[in-house]
Motif scaffolding. Structure first.
Motif, PDB file in Angstrom:
ATOM      1  N   MET A   1      -7.391 -10.310  -4.096  1.00 46.09           N
ATOM      2  CA  MET A   1      -6.907  -9.035  -4.269  1.00 46.09           C
ATOM      3  C   MET A   1      -5.817  -8.661  -3.604  1.00 46.09           C
ATOM      4  SD  MET A   1      -9.529  -6.225  -5.610  1.00 46.09           S
ATOM      5  CE  MET A   1      -9.350  -5.700  -7.366  1.00 46.09           C
ATOM      6  N   PRO A   2      -4.573  -8.018  -3.689  1.00 40.31           N
ATOM      7  CA  PRO A   2      -3.810  -7.460  -3.032  1.00 40.31           C
ATOM      8  C   PRO A   2      -4.200  -6.341  -2.041  1.00 40.31           C
ATOM      9  CG  PRO A   2      -3.189  -7.009  -5.302  1.00 40.31           C
ATOM     10  CD  PRO A   2      -4.449  -7.768  -5.200  1.00 40.31           C
ATOM     11  N   GLU A   3      -3.661  -6.258  -0.950  1.00 40.23           N
ATOM     12  CA  GLU A   3      -4.017  -5.027   0.172  1.00 40.23           C
ATOM     13  C   GLU A   3      -3.147  -3.869   0.138  1.00 40.23           C
ATOM     14  OE1 GLU A   3      -4.606  -6.621   4.083  1.00 40.23           O
ATOM     15  OE2 GLU A   3      -5.798  -8.347   3.264  1.00 40.23           O
ATOM     16  N   SER A   4      -2.112  -4.296  -0.644  1.00 43.61           N
ATOM     17  CA  SER A   4      -0.901  -3.120  -0.877  1.00 43.61           C
ATOM     18  C   SER A   4      -0.715  -2.939  -2.423  1.00 43.61           C
ATOM     19  CB  SER A   4       0.010  -3.381  -0.002  1.00 43.61           C
ATOM     20  OG  SER A   4       0.898  -4.422  -0.630  1.00 43.61           O
TER      21      SER A   4
END
Length: 106
Positions: A1-4
């Protein structure tokens, strides 16, 4: 999952991006399904419109407007006289449209 958060595509207006950012994950998934279905529909409509344009371009000049381009010219003999008819299939039915008498000199 992307953090931003992802960067929005340049093709989207800032107003539209703001509307999307205010949506819940559930709403975004619904928008995704709708957008995919709408894109498929519009692509299909564009293909059909392009096919219709091809049909118009390929249409023989002598073919009447109410006869589809897939029609073939056939000769029928009635009471010893020969006549041209356009014929095409519509489902299980064969449709004919009178063109004119056959010229014996042809």
């Amino acid at each position: 999952m992307p953090e931003s958060p992802p960067t929005p595509p340049e093709e989207l207006s800032s107003d539209f991006v703001e509307l999307l950012e205010d949506c819940s994950a559930e709403e975004l998934r619904a928008i995704e399904r709708y957008a995919d279905a709408l894109a498929e529909y519009r692509e299909r409509e564009a293909r059909l419109a392009e096919d219709d344009q091809d049909d118009v371009a390929d249409r023989p000049e002598e073919l009447p407007d109410d006869v589809p381009t897939r029609a073939t010219l056939t000769i029928k003999e009635i009471n010893g006289n020969r006549y041209y008819y356009w014929q095409w299939r519509e489902g299980d039915k064969v449709t004919s449209k009178y063109r004119g008498p056959v010229n014996p000199d042809e």
